[in-house]
Design an enzyme around this catalytic site. Structure first.
Site, PDB file in Angstrom:
ATOM      1  N   GLY A  39     -22.638  32.530 -67.685  1.00 37.44           N
ATOM      2  CA  GLY A  39     -23.873  31.841 -68.069  1.00 37.44           C
ATOM      3  C   GLY A  39     -23.704  30.787 -69.154  1.00 37.44           C
ATOM      4  O   GLY A  39     -24.628  30.018 -69.415  1.00 37.44           O
ATOM      5  N   CYS A  42     -25.934  28.147 -72.453  1.00 38.53           N
ATOM      6  CA  CYS A  42     -27.367  28.221 -72.166  1.00 38.53           C
ATOM      7  C   CYS A  42     -27.880  29.660 -72.128  1.00 38.53           C
ATOM      8  O   CYS A  42     -28.841  30.003 -72.799  1.00 38.53           O
ATOM      9  CB  CYS A  42     -27.637  27.505 -70.848  1.00 38.53           C
ATOM     10  N   ILE A 185     -32.456  21.745 -81.747  1.00 42.96           N
ATOM     11  CA  ILE A 185     -32.080  23.055 -82.302  1.00 42.96           C
ATOM     12  C   ILE A 185     -32.775  23.290 -83.638  1.00 42.96           C
ATOM     13  O   ILE A 185     -33.374  24.353 -83.871  1.00 42.96           O
ATOM     14  CB  ILE A 185     -30.542  23.157 -82.466  1.00 42.96           C
ATOM     15  N   LEU A 187     -35.504  22.069 -84.881  1.00 43.43           N
ATOM     16  CA  LEU A 187     -36.960  22.271 -84.802  1.00 43.43           C
ATOM     17  C   LEU A 187     -37.303  23.607 -84.164  1.00 43.43           C
ATOM     18  O   LEU A 187     -38.197  24.324 -84.612  1.00 43.43           O
ATOM     19  CB  LEU A 187     -37.609  21.114 -84.035  1.00 43.43           C
ATOM     20  N   HIS A 445     -59.604  22.668 -62.022  1.00 45.47           N
ATOM     21  CA  HIS A 445     -60.393  22.717 -63.255  1.00 45.47           C
ATOM     22  C   HIS A 445     -60.721  24.171 -63.584  1.00 45.47           C
ATOM     23  O   HIS A 445     -61.110  24.913 -62.690  1.00 45.47           O
ATOM     24  CB  HIS A 445     -61.696  21.938 -63.086  1.00 45.47           C
TER      25      HIS A 445
HETATM   26  P1  FAD Z   1     -21.833  25.415 -71.227  1.00 41.91           P
HETATM   27  O1  FAD Z   1     -23.103  26.084 -70.981  1.00 41.91           O
HETATM   28  O2  FAD Z   1     -21.445  25.111 -72.632  1.00 41.91           O
HETATM   29  O3  FAD Z   1     -20.718  26.330 -70.566  1.00 41.91           O
HETATM   30  C1  FAD Z   1     -19.375  26.079 -70.693  1.00 41.91           C
HETATM   31  C2  FAD Z   1     -18.633  27.369 -70.442  1.00 41.91           C
HETATM   32  O4  FAD Z   1     -17.254  27.076 -70.260  1.00 41.91           O
HETATM   33  C3  FAD Z   1     -18.698  28.368 -71.594  1.00 41.91           C
HETATM   34  O5  FAD Z   1     -19.137  29.615 -71.127  1.00 41.91           O
HETATM   35  C4  FAD Z   1     -17.261  28.453 -72.097  1.00 41.91           C
HETATM   36  O6  FAD Z   1     -16.922  29.744 -72.571  1.00 41.91           O
HETATM   37  C5  FAD Z   1     -16.504  28.119 -70.836  1.00 41.91           C
HETATM   38  N1  FAD Z   1     -15.145  27.606 -71.048  1.00 41.91           N
HETATM   39  C6  FAD Z   1     -14.770  26.570 -71.829  1.00 41.91           C
HETATM   40  N2  FAD Z   1     -13.436  26.378 -71.722  1.00 41.91           N
HETATM   41  C7  FAD Z   1     -12.979  27.321 -70.861  1.00 41.91           C
HETATM   42  C8  FAD Z   1     -11.706  27.622 -70.352  1.00 41.91           C
HETATM   43  N3  FAD Z   1     -10.624  26.915 -70.697  1.00 41.91           N
HETATM   44  N4  FAD Z   1     -11.590  28.643 -69.500  1.00 41.91           N
HETATM   45  C9  FAD Z   1     -12.664  29.385 -69.141  1.00 41.91           C
HETATM   46  N5  FAD Z   1     -13.913  29.129 -69.586  1.00 41.91           N
HETATM   47  C10 FAD Z   1     -14.068  28.101 -70.436  1.00 41.91           C
HETATM   48  N6  FAD Z   1     -30.677  22.881 -72.746  1.00 41.91           N
HETATM   49  C11 FAD Z   1     -31.819  22.818 -72.026  1.00 41.91           C
HETATM   50  O7  FAD Z   1     -31.846  22.127 -70.999  1.00 41.91           O
HETATM   51  N7  FAD Z   1     -32.939  23.512 -72.404  1.00 41.91           N
HETATM   52  C12 FAD Z   1     -32.953  24.270 -73.519  1.00 41.91           C
HETATM   53  O8  FAD Z   1     -33.975  24.883 -73.828  1.00 41.91           O
HETATM   54  C13 FAD Z   1     -31.776  24.343 -74.302  1.00 41.91           C
HETATM   55  N8  FAD Z   1     -31.762  25.106 -75.415  1.00 41.91           N
HETATM   56  C14 FAD Z   1     -30.612  25.185 -76.134  1.00 41.91           C
HETATM   57  C15 FAD Z   1     -30.609  25.947 -77.295  1.00 41.91           C
HETATM   58  C16 FAD Z   1     -29.473  26.057 -78.062  1.00 41.91           C
HETATM   59  C17 FAD Z   1     -29.490  26.897 -79.312  1.00 41.91           C
HETATM   60  C18 FAD Z   1     -28.285  25.396 -77.642  1.00 41.91           C
HETATM   61  C19 FAD Z   1     -27.015  25.524 -78.439  1.00 41.91           C
HETATM   62  C20 FAD Z   1     -28.265  24.624 -76.497  1.00 41.91           C
HETATM   63  C21 FAD Z   1     -29.435  24.500 -75.740  1.00 41.91           C
HETATM   64  N9  FAD Z   1     -29.484  23.715 -74.586  1.00 41.91           N
HETATM   65  C22 FAD Z   1     -30.641  23.626 -73.866  1.00 41.91           C
HETATM   66  C23 FAD Z   1     -28.308  22.962 -74.109  1.00 41.91           C
HETATM   67  C24 FAD Z   1     -27.617  23.716 -72.960  1.00 41.91           C
HETATM   68  O9  FAD Z   1     -27.259  24.993 -73.409  1.00 41.91           O
HETATM   69  C25 FAD Z   1     -26.391  22.947 -72.481  1.00 41.91           C
HETATM   70  O10 FAD Z   1     -26.750  21.622 -72.155  1.00 41.91           O
HETATM   71  C26 FAD Z   1     -25.793  23.615 -71.264  1.00 41.91           C
HETATM   72  O11 FAD Z   1     -25.440  24.947 -71.529  1.00 41.91           O
HETATM   73  C27 FAD Z   1     -24.556  22.840 -70.768  1.00 41.91           C
HETATM   74  O12 FAD Z   1     -24.050  23.482 -69.652  1.00 41.91           O
HETATM   75  P2  FAD Z   1     -22.520  23.357 -69.252  1.00 41.91           P
HETATM   76  O13 FAD Z   1     -22.380  24.165 -68.007  1.00 41.91           O
HETATM   77  O14 FAD Z   1     -22.101  21.949 -69.226  1.00 41.91           O
HETATM   78  O15 FAD Z   1     -21.691  24.035 -70.440  1.00 41.91           O
HETATM   79  P1  NAI Z   2     -29.726  16.743 -81.706  1.00 48.09           P
HETATM   80  O1  NAI Z   2     -28.845  15.621 -81.351  1.00 48.09           O
HETATM   81  O2  NAI Z   2     -30.891  17.072 -80.868  1.00 48.09           O
HETATM   82  O3  NAI Z   2     -30.297  16.494 -83.184  1.00 48.09           O
HETATM   83  C1  NAI Z   2     -29.443  16.328 -84.277  1.00 48.09           C
HETATM   84  C2  NAI Z   2     -30.234  15.672 -85.399  1.00 48.09           C
HETATM   85  O4  NAI Z   2     -29.446  15.733 -86.568  1.00 48.09           O
HETATM   86  C3  NAI Z   2     -30.553  14.207 -85.154  1.00 48.09           C
HETATM   87  O5  NAI Z   2     -31.912  13.983 -85.410  1.00 48.09           O
HETATM   88  C4  NAI Z   2     -29.675  13.472 -86.159  1.00 48.09           C
HETATM   89  O6  NAI Z   2     -30.243  12.281 -86.640  1.00 48.09           O
HETATM   90  C5  NAI Z   2     -29.555  14.508 -87.260  1.00 48.09           C
HETATM   91  N1  NAI Z   2     -28.364  14.374 -88.090  1.00 48.09           N
HETATM   92  C6  NAI Z   2     -27.099  14.097 -87.699  1.00 48.09           C
HETATM   93  N2  NAI Z   2     -26.278  14.101 -88.766  1.00 48.09           N
HETATM   94  C7  NAI Z   2     -27.029  14.415 -89.837  1.00 48.09           C
HETATM   95  C8  NAI Z   2     -26.761  14.579 -91.229  1.00 48.09           C
HETATM   96  N3  NAI Z   2     -25.529  14.426 -91.720  1.00 48.09           N
HETATM   97  N4  NAI Z   2     -27.771  14.913 -92.051  1.00 48.09           N
HETATM   98  C9  NAI Z   2     -29.036  15.062 -91.558  1.00 48.09           C
HETATM   99  N5  NAI Z   2     -29.349  14.915 -90.254  1.00 48.09           N
HETATM  100  C10 NAI Z   2     -28.361  14.600 -89.418  1.00 48.09           C
HETATM  101  O7  NAI Z   2     -28.749  17.979 -81.880  1.00 48.09           O
HETATM  102  P2  NAI Z   2     -29.017  19.532 -81.992  1.00 48.09           P
HETATM  103  O8  NAI Z   2     -30.401  19.809 -82.418  1.00 48.09           O
HETATM  104  O9  NAI Z   2     -27.885  20.055 -82.788  1.00 48.09           O
HETATM  105  O10 NAI Z   2     -28.852  20.003 -80.490  1.00 48.09           O
HETATM  106  C11 NAI Z   2     -27.612  19.776 -79.783  1.00 48.09           C
HETATM  107  C12 NAI Z   2     -27.851  19.566 -78.337  1.00 48.09           C
HETATM  108  O11 NAI Z   2     -28.334  20.739 -77.716  1.00 48.09           O
HETATM  109  C13 NAI Z   2     -28.833  18.467 -78.089  1.00 48.09           C
HETATM  110  O12 NAI Z   2     -28.175  17.407 -77.452  1.00 48.09           O
HETATM  111  C14 NAI Z   2     -29.866  19.035 -77.179  1.00 48.09           C
HETATM  112  O13 NAI Z   2     -29.990  18.281 -76.016  1.00 48.09           O
HETATM  113  C15 NAI Z   2     -29.369  20.427 -76.809  1.00 48.09           C
HETATM  114  N6  NAI Z   2     -30.498  21.325 -77.011  1.00 48.09           N
HETATM  115  C16 NAI Z   2     -31.566  21.208 -76.184  1.00 48.09           C
HETATM  116  C17 NAI Z   2     -32.672  21.970 -76.354  1.00 48.09           C
HETATM  117  C18 NAI Z   2     -33.815  21.781 -75.446  1.00 48.09           C
HETATM  118  O14 NAI Z   2     -33.654  21.148 -74.423  1.00 48.09           O
HETATM  119  N7  NAI Z   2     -34.972  22.335 -75.762  1.00 48.09           N
HETATM  120  C19 NAI Z   2     -32.769  22.973 -77.415  1.00 48.09           C
HETATM  121  C20 NAI Z   2     -31.605  22.998 -78.260  1.00 48.09           C
HETATM  122  C21 NAI Z   2     -30.524  22.216 -78.025  1.00 48.09           C
END
Ligand code: FAD
Ligand code: NAI
Length: 469
Positions: A39, A42, A185, A187, A445
């Site tokens: 998974g 995500c 993240i 927010l 509605h």
């Molecule tokens: P990942 O989900 O990062 O998966 C990569 C996988 O590859 C990992 O499991 C890792 O262990 C594995 N891996 C890496 N190297 C190797 C290797 N050499 N061999 C075997 N396995 C390996 N996105 C949204 O759209 N909605 C959200 O609400 C949202 N909330 C988020 C909240 C947080 C706190 C964070 C951190 C991220 C959030 N995201 C959200 C972003 C989302 O999680 C990522 O965009 C998404 O997981 C990317 O998917 P991916 O498959 O590219 O990589």
């Molecule tokens: P982000 O790119 O969304 O926000 C990072 C923020 O940090 C920006 O506003 C930037 O201007 C600020 N920043 C950068 N350097 C700084 C500094 N030195 N001091 C103060 N502010 C600084 O990155 P975030 O929140 O870490 O999330 C990472 C990724 O994960 C995002 O690309 C997002 O797409 C994904 N994500 C998506 C979610 C969703 O879809 N609901 C939820 C959480 C993560």
């Protein structure tokens, strides 16, 4: 040596969805994952646990501050944080287990260990149980994802100065928490801990929060979060983060040049994420990366090495689960000789605070920058019956239309359930529809979705339930 048509490295939403689609298309598929559960970010430490905590903390805040006005008397509201974290962990377990089940059902072979490309067509898995597996394959898909950006001035120790991973599992509510970065993240998790009682201060480098989203609505979200108790320092540069005896001091400089310090029990560093190859690709292979160390791919997700593809957070584009999924599907469809496609103009983004902020397509500002003449239609939830009936009157729908053709170019929604409301716009945009299409569609509605229709009507100043200015 086991032989496959496709080996996917990384089981996040990009990798596991690609593996399922590949199996559906008849490709003999393997999935390699180094973590204990499938998974990826995500499901394990991202989208899902954060939404579980957002939901629970929302209930807590509702019980504390809103229930009484509904005539619901709940008495002394107490937080049982271990129970809240347990529910979050159970949700994650259910979903990661669900992915493992889907792999079995689809006949995808799962290898638990770190995958490394030995050469095109050859993958070595250093199994988590100590063994090694040599695999042969026609195609390799890199879906290794991303990790938090670490800055030397704010060294993460995982205890006081943390990333999102630890902020999803604090064992007690910090009295004071500083969030560095006012993005998705910062927010979302700032909101969670503020609702649970922490004093949360967000330091953002730029003069606004939620970059990439409509500015007016992002400002509206900031106001709503300030009501929730968050404090914002915008246009503010973080100098250094120092820790001593489990407490942190965040030194910062405001836009007026004034230096100040914030004290905190926890500092969440959420300044973005960076692509990672997770040891999957030795440098000697010569895989081409861009200036931000993301894997370079062409329109078919092909890297510069024949037979190796990449999708998701490890390549360019928004770091979103649904973007990774769509790329995974399109990539394997093209490998299987079909016509895969991702429409990058229509990828919705959502911040799951309360209210939620959602957007798709062009913002008003982006349209102006690109010299596209647009018409804007807006409708406030304060004039929507369902929103008023359910205490969700904060927020606005904003629609961006091509001034000449009426084509729907974008929509931005600040409201409860904005994440669901945006789907209608995504569908209409996918079909190349016009604002008139939304305006003429019957919406049930009373629903929040009527505000979307009204905003579409407002583009031509004919919304029914608000004054058209
Ligand atoms: P990942 O989900 O990062 O998966 C990569 C996988 O590859 C990992 O499991 C890792 O262990 C594995 N891996 C890496 N190297 C190797 C290797 N050499 N061999 C075997 N396995 C390996 N996105 C949204 O759209 N909605 C959200 O609400 C949202 N909330 C988020 C909240 C947080 C706190 C964070 C951190 C991220 C959030 N995201 C959200 C972003 C989302 O999680 C990522 O965009 C998404 O997981 C990317 O998917 P991916 O498959 O590219 O990589
Ligand atoms: P982000 O790119 O969304 O926000 C990072 C923020 O940090 C920006 O506003 C930037 O201007 C600020 N920043 C950068 N350097 C700084 C500094 N030195 N001091 C103060 N502010 C600084 O990155 P975030 O929140 O870490 O999330 C990472 C990724 O994960 C995002 O690309 C997002 O797409 C994904 N994500 C998506 C979610 C969703 O879809 N609901 C939820 C959480 C993560």
């Amino acid at each position: 040596m086991p032989e496959f048509d496709l080996i996917v490295i990384g089981s996040g939403p990009g990798g596991y969805v690609a593996a399922i689609r590949a199996a559906q298309l008849g490709l003999k598929t393997a999935l390699v994952e180094k973590d204990k559960t499938l998974g990826g970010t995500c499901l394990n430490i991202g989208c899902i646990p954060s939404k579980a905590l957002l939901n629970s903390s929302h209930h807590f805040a509702f019980a504390q501050h809103e229930a009484a006005s509904h005539g619901v008397v709940v008495g002394d509201v107490k937080l049982d944080l271990p129970a809240m974290l347990k529910r979050k962990d159970a949700t994650v377990k259910q979903l990661t287990g669900g992915v493992a089940f889907l792999m079995k059902k689809n006949g995808v072979t799962v290898y638990q260990g770190t995958g490394k490309i030995a050469a095109a067509g050859q993958v070595t898995v250093a199994r988590n149980d100590g063994g090694t597996e040599e695999l042969k394959t026609k195609h390799i898909l890199l879906a290794t994802g991303s990790v938090p950006i670490a800055l030397p001035s704010m060294p993460v120790d995982g205890k006081t100065v943390v990333t999102s991973t630890e902020a999803l599992a604090f064992d007690q509510v910090p009295a004071r928490m500083v969030v560095i970065g006012g993005g998705a993240i910062g927010l979302e998790l700032g909101s969670v801990w503020a609702r649970l009682g922490a004093k949360v201060e967000v330091v953002e480098f730029l003069p606004r929060i939620a970059v990439g989203f409509d500015l007016e609505l992002a400002n509206g979200l900031q106001k709503a979060l300030e009501k929730e108790g968050l404090k914002f320092y915008l246009d503010t540069k973080v100098g250094a983060v120092e820790t001593k005896e489990g407490k942190a001091t965040v030194r910062a400089t405001g836009k007026d040049g004034r230096e100040f310090a914030l004290e905190a029990d926890k500092v969440l560093v959420s300044v973005g994420r960076r692509a990672t190859l997770g040891d999957a690709v030795p440098e000697s292979l010569g895989l081409a990366l861009d200036e931000r160390k993301r894997v370079k791919v062409d329109a078919h997700f092909r890297t510069n090495i024949a037979g190796i593809y990449a999708i998701g957070d490890v390549i360019a584009g928004p770091m979103l689960a649904h973007k990774a999924e769509e790329e995974g599907v399109a990539c394997v469809e093209m490998i299987a000789g079909k016509a895969g496609h991702v429409n990058y103009d229509v990828i919705p983004g959502v911040i799951y605070t309360h209210p939620e902020l959602a957007g798709v397509g062009l913002t008003e500002d982006a349209a102006k920058e690109q010299g596209i003449a647009v018409k804007i239609g807006k409708f406030p939830f304060a004039a929507n019956g369902r929103a008023l009936a359910s205490d969700s009157a904060v927020g606005t729908v904003k629609i961006v239309a091509d001034a000449k053709t009426d084509k729907l170019l974008g929509a931005h929604i600040l409201s409860a359930a904005a994440s669901e409301l945006i789907a209608e716009i995504v569908a209409v945009m996918e079909f190349g529809g016009s604002v008139e299409d939304v305006a003429r569609t019957v919406h049930a509605h009373p629903t929040l979705s009527e505000a979307v229709k009204e905003a579409a009507l407002a583009v031509d100043k004919r919304s029914i339930h608000a004054a058209n200015r």
